[in-house]
Design an enzyme around this catalytic site. Structure first.
Site, PDB file in Angstrom:
ATOM      1  N   GLU A  91      60.270  32.463  53.382  1.00  0.00           N
ATOM      2  CA  GLU A  91      60.739  32.522  51.957  1.00  0.00           C
ATOM      3  C   GLU A  91      61.782  33.240  51.432  1.00  0.00           C
ATOM      4  O   GLU A  91      62.547  33.161  50.547  1.00  0.00           O
ATOM      5  CB  GLU A  91      59.372  33.367  51.438  1.00  0.00           C
ATOM      6  N   HIS A 120      64.273  22.987  52.108  1.00  0.00           N
ATOM      7  CA  HIS A 120      63.691  22.330  53.476  1.00  0.00           C
ATOM      8  C   HIS A 120      64.504  21.253  53.995  1.00  0.00           C
ATOM      9  O   HIS A 120      65.047  20.676  53.157  1.00  0.00           O
ATOM     10  CB  HIS A 120      62.078  21.952  53.265  1.00  0.00           C
ATOM     11  N   ASP A 135      68.604  19.233  52.849  1.00  0.00           N
ATOM     12  CA  ASP A 135      69.194  20.674  52.606  1.00  0.00           C
ATOM     13  C   ASP A 135      70.455  21.023  52.511  1.00  0.00           C
ATOM     14  O   ASP A 135      70.823  22.115  52.244  1.00  0.00           O
ATOM     15  CB  ASP A 135      68.217  21.593  53.641  1.00  0.00           C
ATOM     16  N   THR A 183      56.325  33.702  57.844  1.00  0.00           N
ATOM     17  CA  THR A 183      56.382  33.069  56.386  1.00  0.00           C
ATOM     18  C   THR A 183      57.324  34.044  55.560  1.00  0.00           C
ATOM     19  O   THR A 183      57.796  33.290  54.691  1.00  0.00           O
ATOM     20  CB  THR A 183      54.756  33.283  55.882  1.00  0.00           C
ATOM     21  N   ASP A 242      54.075  29.891  63.432  1.00  0.00           N
ATOM     22  CA  ASP A 242      54.968  30.834  63.430  1.00  0.00           C
ATOM     23  C   ASP A 242      55.847  31.055  64.805  1.00  0.00           C
ATOM     24  O   ASP A 242      57.046  31.337  64.902  1.00  0.00           O
ATOM     25  CB  ASP A 242      54.455  32.040  63.224  1.00  0.00           C
TER      26      ASP A 242
HETATM   27 ZN    ZN Z   1      59.407  26.521  51.781  1.00  0.00          ZN
END
Ligand code: ZN
Length: 431
Positions: A252, A261, A273, A248, A313
């Site tokens: 970020e 994204h 993107d 995460t 993840d």
């Molecule tokens: Zn994001």
């Protein structure tokens, strides 16, 4: 590394706790989609594109950019290592993940699909915990500031309340520290959120108005139980996946450094993107279906292993060359980004030993004490026979006064203990 400066916190492994939080689908991240923001980002990427067209030598010289982090941990008074008062080890496991992912040293890099191996890239960016606080004192725990707050039943943070109330009151100079707020709850657009980031500010770039105020909210926010990696540290709040391996914050951090994204435009015809080496896609991805191909015209499957998608993840493992170029450009041109790489809030090898200064010494009546170390501290004053004549715990400042009224003249020993267990001895003569 000077061992005594680390807060060593050993805690027993607890079996998986029954989490009371709902199993509602979590939103991995969030940012604003306002027209103003869109305009801002398009200006920004125009600028970056121009820079990209310059044959820069940065790509070959491989300067490693190093960024200092400060984690502001908000907790409810639990002991360190329990619940919201997460351990230093959990935080350091997150820094390890960032360093692996941004240097393409992540152990799962070999899982990148063969068709993407050639575009996967080392960003040449590293992260380290700040050693000094904003006043230049040694932090008791590197990179960590803890705040106790009261639990209010039914309360949860939103990006609006965080940006309005919490961040401006607690942020450290964002040109010297990358601020990361660790909180217990997060709602983003009325959904359960995990984290969010602030994009690079564009003040000073051609064609843009100054962005006053944004400096007070700059940084990242993440929930305490989605920070760190269960592969590296055995803490109960990370036992439940799929967002428990630290990706995460990798995602970020990508936003913080200007990445979007790949699915941003939800289109098979527009490069969402601004990175041609991430295949067009018209949808975000969850879980880990490596064969999915949303846009039939792309020569490869959708790059769901990209850190900037929404997959689990364990499924994410690469940034591309284009993404790396953009992040490095942000670190070269963007306010509150380019300063971070030359910040002097402390590389580990620069950390001095704690020093205690007594004055006056010899003293009569009272003696002032100054320690170059952030609180909390305790001290003990012993006479020349080793007997404790005064002891104080939990000092609220690194400067204090010892009252010597009524104490016999002679030689004393002052023992100051730091919260990480370090101990400093100083002689004091009372006359
Ligand atoms: Zn994001």
């Amino acid at each position: 590394m000077k061992r005594g400066y680390w807060l060593i916190c050993i805690f027993p492994y607890l079996p998986t706790l029954a989490f009371s939080q709902s199993f509602e689908e979590e939103v991995r991240c969030h940012f604003y989609f306002s027209p103003e923001w869109r305009q801002k980002m398009s200006y920004f990427f125009d600028h970056v594109k121009k820079l990209d067209s310059i044959p820069a030598n940065a790509r070959t010289e491989q300067v490693i950019y190093r960024i200092p982090l400060i984690f502001h941990v908000f907790h409810y008074g639990e002991p360190i290592g329990v619940g919201t008062n997460i351990s230093a080890e959990q935080i350091y496991s997150q820094i390890e993940v960032l360093n692996e992912d941004f240097r393409r040293l992540n152990p799962d890099r070999n899982q990148t699909l063969p068709e993407f191996q050639s575009v996967a890239a080392d960003a040449g960016i590293e992260f380290y915990p700040a050693v000094f606080d904003s006043a230049g004192r040694l932090l008791p725990e590197r990179g960590i500031r803890r705040y106790r707050i009261e639990r209010i039943p039914g309360f949860f943070w939103t990006n609006e309340t965080l940006d309005r109330d919490l961040k401006p009151r607690t942020i450290w100079d964002p040109t010297r520290y990358l601020n990361i707020w660790v909180i217990d709850s997060l709602r983003l657009n009325n959904r359960v959120g995990i984290a969010y980031a602030q994009f690079p500010d564009l003040s000073g770039l051609a064609g843009l108005a100054p962005q006053g105020g944004l400096a007070l909210t700059d940084g990242l926010v993440v929930r305490y139980n989605r920070l760190g990696s269960f592969n590296k540290v055995n803490v109960p709040q990370l036992a439940r996946g799929p967002y428990n391996l630290g990706r995460t914050l990798t995602h970020e951090m990508g936003h913080f450094l200007g990445l979007l994204h790949p699915f941003e435009q939800y289109s098979c015809n527009i490069d969402g993107d601004f990175c041609p080496d991430t295949p067009f896609t018209n949808a975000e991805n969850f879980r880990c279906n490596l064969n999915v191909r949303y846009c039939p015209n792309t020569p490869t499957p959708t790059m769901i292993q990209n850190f900037m998608d929404f997959t689990d993840d364990f499924c994410m493992n690469l940034f591309t060359q284009c993404q790396v170029q953009r992040m490095r450009r942000v670190l070269e041109v963007s306010p509150r980004r380019k300063e971070l790489v030359t910040s002097t809030v402390g590389l580990p090898e620069e950390a001095p030993r704690p020093v205690v200064r007594l004055y006056p010494n010899p003293a009569e009546g009272a003696c002032k004490v100054e320690v170059n170390y952030a609180q909390p501290l305790s001290y003990r004053l012993c006479d020349n026979l080793g007997r404790t004549v005064e002891q104080v715990e939990n000092l609220t400042s690194n400067q204090f006064t010892i009252c010597l009224e009524g104490k016999p003249k002679g030689l004393y020993l002052l023992q100051v203990t730091t919260s990480s267990g370090g101990m400093i001895l100083q002689r004091l003569v009372v006359q």
